[in-house]
Design a protein around this motif. Structure first.
Motif, PDB file in Angstrom:
ATOM      1  N   GLU A   1     -61.504 -50.373  54.873  1.00  0.00           N
ATOM      2  CA  GLU A   1     -60.982 -49.051  54.537  1.00  0.00           C
ATOM      3  C   GLU A   1     -61.684 -47.930  55.286  1.00  0.00           C
ATOM      4  O   GLU A   1     -61.065 -46.933  55.668  1.00  0.00           O
TER       5      GLU A   1
ATOM      6  N   GLU B   1     -55.883 -53.746  53.444  1.00  0.00           N
ATOM      7  CA  GLU B   1     -54.788 -52.943  52.896  1.00  0.00           C
ATOM      8  C   GLU B   1     -53.505 -53.769  52.811  1.00  0.00           C
ATOM      9  O   GLU B   1     -52.765 -53.695  51.819  1.00  0.00           O
TER      10      GLU B   1
ATOM     11  N   SER C   1     -53.093 -43.273  50.923  1.00  0.00           N
ATOM     12  CA  SER C   1     -54.340 -43.239  50.149  1.00  0.00           C
ATOM     13  C   SER C   1     -54.269 -42.026  49.242  1.00  0.00           C
ATOM     14  O   SER C   1     -53.913 -40.932  49.687  1.00  0.00           O
TER      15      SER C   1
ATOM     16  N   ARG D   1     -56.672 -43.830  55.896  1.00  0.00           N
ATOM     17  CA  ARG D   1     -57.154 -42.582  55.310  1.00  0.00           C
ATOM     18  C   ARG D   1     -56.844 -41.358  56.192  1.00  0.00           C
ATOM     19  O   ARG D   1     -57.505 -40.326  56.092  1.00  0.00           O
TER      20      ARG D   1
END
Length: 264
Positions: A130, A182, A210, A242
């Motif tokens: 992430e 993800e 996100s 992100r």
């Protein structure tokens, strides 16, 4: 055993190890796709019941859809739900960039929860893929008395053997999703029929990948309006997960500073 079965089995093992070896224990619930999968796994691990408190460190700035989801499923899943309110923004480190300073409220809120309830273990739904700083994490990660994380001094973890004895005043962060991606999250959500917040689905050519505070989280360009379409998109996209988080576009060290000081 396919990949999802293997991921599930490892996460269930981690959750049971934490429950067996750490007390008092709690799970952090950010209301997003990862922590919802983590809660689902906990319900599987403990035969439909989550045997420890589920804590939402609340900034008061989430999307209304997130609060609606929280209130519905905290009740439907019979959770021992705890809400911890975050302090105002002027109570946090003023040297941080604006979005990181806003996010840092969660660190202070979490410290309050730890002090209030004396938690020795906190289960969190972070993944290595992430964000670069999170790639340095361990599954059972020690935190100092103030919640600080020394990412340069992490315990070895060989053959799924986890160290759980640390000095007085320290606590552990447990990360049962650290080995997931993800794409894994969405494949598992699809397979299991896990409820999702509709903000993840495209509307007018945009969706959220996100979810965070409403004022520092933005949608990305996407036409993926179903979970199947999200999965197909993730197999080809080069947009970072992100990309819609304002904090990730500030100074390079901002996120690392947050994590080192105890951010989730």
């Amino acid at each position: 055993m396919d990949r999802l079965d293997a991921l599930e089995a490892q996460s269930v093992y981690i959750l049971r190890e934490a429950y067996n070896r750490i007390e008092p224990l709690a799970m952090l619930w950010s209301l997003g796709k990862d922590s919802n999968v983590m809660l689902w796994l906990a319900r599987k691990a403990f035969l439909g019941h989550v045997p420890f408190p589920v804590v939402h460190v609340d900034t008061g700035k989430k999307f209304k859809e997130m609060y609606e989801f929280r209130d519905r499923y905290a009740k439907e899943w019979g959770l021992d739900f705890v809400r911890e309110e975050c302090p105002p923004i002027d109570a946090v480190d003023q040297s941080l960039p604006p979005a990181a300073r806003s996010a840092a409220r969660k660190t202070e809120g979490l410290r309050r929860a730890i002090d209030r309830y004396g938690f020795k273990g906190l289960i969190a739904g972070i993944r290595r893929d992430e964000q670069a700083t999170r790639a340095k994490e361990r599954v059972f990660s020690p935190r100092g008395e103030s919640g600080e994380w020394d990412f340069r001094d992490q315990p070895p973890e060989f053959w799924d053997q986890y160290k759980t004895d640390f000095p007085p005043g320290a606590h552990l962060r447990i990360h049962p999703l650290l080995h997931w991606t993800e794409l894994d999250i969405w494949l598992y959500t699809q397979r299991e029929g896990i409820p999702i917040i509709p903000l993840y689905l495209s509307k007018n050519g945009k969706r959220y990948r996100s979810l965070g505070d409403q004022d520092i989280t933005h949608p990305v360009e996407s036409d993926a309006a179903t979970i199947e379409e999200i999965i197909a998109e993730l197999q080809t996209t080069r947009t970072a997960e992100r990309a819609g988080r304002a904090m990730d576009h500030e100074r390079e060290d901002a996120f690392e500073r947050l994590r080192a000081s105890g951010y989730m």
